[in-house]
Design an enzyme around this catalytic site. Structure first.
Site, PDB file in Angstrom:
ATOM      1  N   ARG A   3     -19.392  47.080  37.642  1.00  0.00           N
ATOM      2  CA  ARG A   3     -18.052  47.227  37.085  1.00  0.00           C
ATOM      3  C   ARG A   3     -17.957  48.475  36.201  1.00  0.00           C
ATOM      4  O   ARG A   3     -16.929  49.143  36.179  1.00  0.00           O
ATOM      5  CB  ARG A   3     -17.690  45.981  36.287  1.00  0.00           C
ATOM      6  CG  ARG A   3     -17.502  44.780  37.208  1.00  0.00           C
ATOM      7  CD  ARG A   3     -17.430  43.523  36.414  1.00  0.00           C
ATOM      8  NE  ARG A   3     -17.017  42.407  37.255  1.00  0.00           N
ATOM      9  CZ  ARG A   3     -16.687  41.225  36.797  1.00  0.00           C
ATOM     10  NH1 ARG A   3     -16.721  40.998  35.499  1.00  0.00           N
ATOM     11  NH2 ARG A   3     -16.341  40.275  37.607  1.00  0.00           N
TER      12      ARG A   3
ATOM     13  N   ASP B  76      -3.280  36.596  28.291  1.00  0.00           N
ATOM     14  CA  ASP B  76      -4.621  36.977  28.734  1.00  0.00           C
ATOM     15  C   ASP B  76      -4.999  38.247  27.970  1.00  0.00           C
ATOM     16  O   ASP B  76      -4.114  38.969  27.481  1.00  0.00           O
ATOM     17  CB  ASP B  76      -4.638  37.248  30.248  1.00  0.00           C
ATOM     18  CG  ASP B  76      -6.052  37.154  30.840  1.00  0.00           C
ATOM     19  OD1 ASP B  76      -6.390  36.120  31.433  1.00  0.00           O
ATOM     20  OD2 ASP B  76      -6.834  38.120  30.679  1.00  0.00           O
TER      21      ASP B  76
HETATM   22  C1  LIG Z   1     -12.012  33.051  35.272  1.00  0.00           C
HETATM   23  S1  LIG Z   1     -10.443  33.500  34.642  1.00  0.00           S
HETATM   24  C2  LIG Z   1      -9.677  31.894  34.513  1.00  0.00           C
HETATM   25  C3  LIG Z   1      -8.241  31.919  34.929  1.00  0.00           C
HETATM   26  C4  LIG Z   1      -7.507  30.587  34.888  1.00  0.00           C
HETATM   27  N1  LIG Z   1      -7.446  30.061  33.537  1.00  0.00           N
HETATM   28  C5  LIG Z   1      -8.133  29.571  35.818  1.00  0.00           C
HETATM   29  O1  LIG Z   1      -8.825  28.658  35.343  1.00  0.00           O
HETATM   30  O2  LIG Z   1      -7.968  29.691  37.039  1.00  0.00           O
HETATM   31  C6  LIG Z   1     -10.814  33.898  32.944  1.00  0.00           C
HETATM   32  C7  LIG Z   1      -9.722  34.671  32.254  1.00  0.00           C
HETATM   33  O3  LIG Z   1     -10.007  34.726  30.853  1.00  0.00           O
HETATM   34  C8  LIG Z   1      -9.628  35.994  30.361  1.00  0.00           C
HETATM   35  N2  LIG Z   1     -10.334  36.270  29.086  1.00  0.00           N
HETATM   36  C9  LIG Z   1     -11.625  36.623  28.890  1.00  0.00           C
HETATM   37  N3  LIG Z   1     -11.885  36.812  27.595  1.00  0.00           N
HETATM   38  C10 LIG Z   1     -10.724  36.569  26.928  1.00  0.00           C
HETATM   39  C11 LIG Z   1     -10.341  36.618  25.550  1.00  0.00           C
HETATM   40  N4  LIG Z   1     -11.204  36.947  24.583  1.00  0.00           N
HETATM   41  N5  LIG Z   1      -9.058  36.325  25.240  1.00  0.00           N
HETATM   42  C12 LIG Z   1      -8.164  36.000  26.203  1.00  0.00           C
HETATM   43  N6  LIG Z   1      -8.460  35.944  27.515  1.00  0.00           N
HETATM   44  C13 LIG Z   1      -9.732  36.225  27.881  1.00  0.00           C
HETATM   45  C14 LIG Z   1     -10.005  36.942  31.495  1.00  0.00           C
HETATM   46  O4  LIG Z   1      -9.304  38.177  31.412  1.00  0.00           O
HETATM   47  C15 LIG Z   1      -9.652  36.123  32.726  1.00  0.00           C
HETATM   48  O5  LIG Z   1      -8.367  36.415  33.217  1.00  0.00           O
END
Ligand SMILES: C[S@@+](CC[C@H](N)C(=O)[O-])C[C@H]1O[C@@H](n2cnc3c(N)ncnc32)[C@H](O)[C@@H]1O
Length: 288
Positions: A49, A159
């Site tokens: 990445r 997000d």
């Molecule tokens: C694996 S995805 C999960 C998406 C959805 N909640 C689901 O369960 O299908 C994780 C998400 O968490 C977000 N994320 C990671 N660290 C974060 C943070 N510190 N604050 C807010 N969002 C965060 C990422 O950008 C990503 O879009």
């Protein structure tokens, strides 16, 4: 070092080797900025990445990228780094039981309670990724609300990743994503045909139910609540115990008594919380 320009000549083969020191530097930076712990088995993926950013910036190596990140000129690059290292995997109606619970157990009760008094219902989807999760919430909510206008209903979807939020707001998805859905939920998404071949867009009616905003879960939150429902699914896996515990405490403060918290399928509370009661598969109710 000044900010590299993406328009400059791009090296054909960037050196993607990452020394222990550079990996340590990146891991610390990502942890400080986003609370995300890069575990050892994820290092190869992280290197890939970072290589993408190296290419976009026209640098020669990941080592050069790390050197750039250490300069004051790199302030604008930090959000890009966070966008690059986040994992955004998601899908419509992922972990279906949560949407069934919301549709059958939670929303009918809330609507009955709040309607007539022109009451509010607030849902927060806190790691919304590319939108499939908040649109699934909007779809079941519209199904329960129908056309009634005596409830002030809103979904906040947040997000940390700014690129993914743009995709979420656009609401255009490949048709395959819908084709795979069970027949009973597919019509709830109310698709509009999109100009692009093999794509469809979520209807304006559902889009209007959601406000998308950038929010970093480890920073200060501007909202005061209360929320009736909070979704925080499949993001705790990237955090350590201390970070999870502090975010949970803040969720509890914002949740209305009797409100619900949905976590991801493999996630649990770091320790039992005195104000949360487990009432179903990764479903918690806030005690009064
Ligand atoms: C694996 S995805 C999960 C998406 C959805 N909640 C689901 O369960 O299908 C994780 C998400 O968490 C977000 N994320 C990671 N660290 C974060 C943070 N510190 N604050 C807010 N969002 C965060 C990422 O950008 C990503 O879009």
């Amino acid at each position: 070092m000044s900010r590299p320009s993406a328009a400059l000549a791009q090296p054909q083969f960037a050196d993607v080797t990452l020394t222990r020191d550079d990996m340590g530097f990146i891991s610390k930076l990502v942890y400080e900025q986003a609370g995300i712990v890069i575990r050892e088995h994820k290092e190869a993926m992280t290197r890939g990445r970072l290589a993408r950013r190296v290419k976009v910036l026209g640098l020669n190596s990941v080592a050069e990228y790390c050197a750039f990140l250490k300069t004051p000129a790199a302030a604008d690059e930090i959000p890009e780094l966070i966008n690059a290292v986040t994992t955004n995997h998601t899908s419509f109606f992922r972990e279906r039981h949560h949407f069934d619970h919301l549709r059958k157990e939670v929303l009918p009760r809330l609507v009955q309670e709040r309607s007539g008094r022109r009451g509010r219902i607030r849902i927060w989807c806190s790691a919304a990724s590319s939108g499939e999760e908040p649109y699934s919430i909007a779809a079941v909510s519209r199904d329960v609300l129908g056309s009634r206008s005596d409830v002030d209903f809103k979904i906040l979807a947040t997000d940390i990743d700014t690129d993914i939020l743009v995709k979420a707001e656009t609401a255009v998805y490949s048709s395959d994503q819908f084709d795979r859905l069970p027949a009973d939920v597919k019509p709830l998404l109310k698709l509009e045909p999109h100009a692009g071949r093999g794509e469809a867009r979520i209807s304006e009616d559902l889009r209007r139910m959601i406000a998308f905003k950038r929010l970093n879960l480890i920073e200060k939150w501007p909202m005061t609540g209360p929320f009736d429902v909070i979704f925080c699914r499949n993001v705790f896996i990237y955090f350590d115990t201390q970070t999870k515990a502090s975010i949970l405490d803040r969720f509890v403060t914002l949740l209305a008594p009797g409100g619900f918290l949905y976590l991801g399928h493999s996630e649990s509370l770091p320790q039992p919380h005195p104000q949360l009661r487990l009432i179903g598969r990764t479903i918690y109710e806030r005690l009064p």
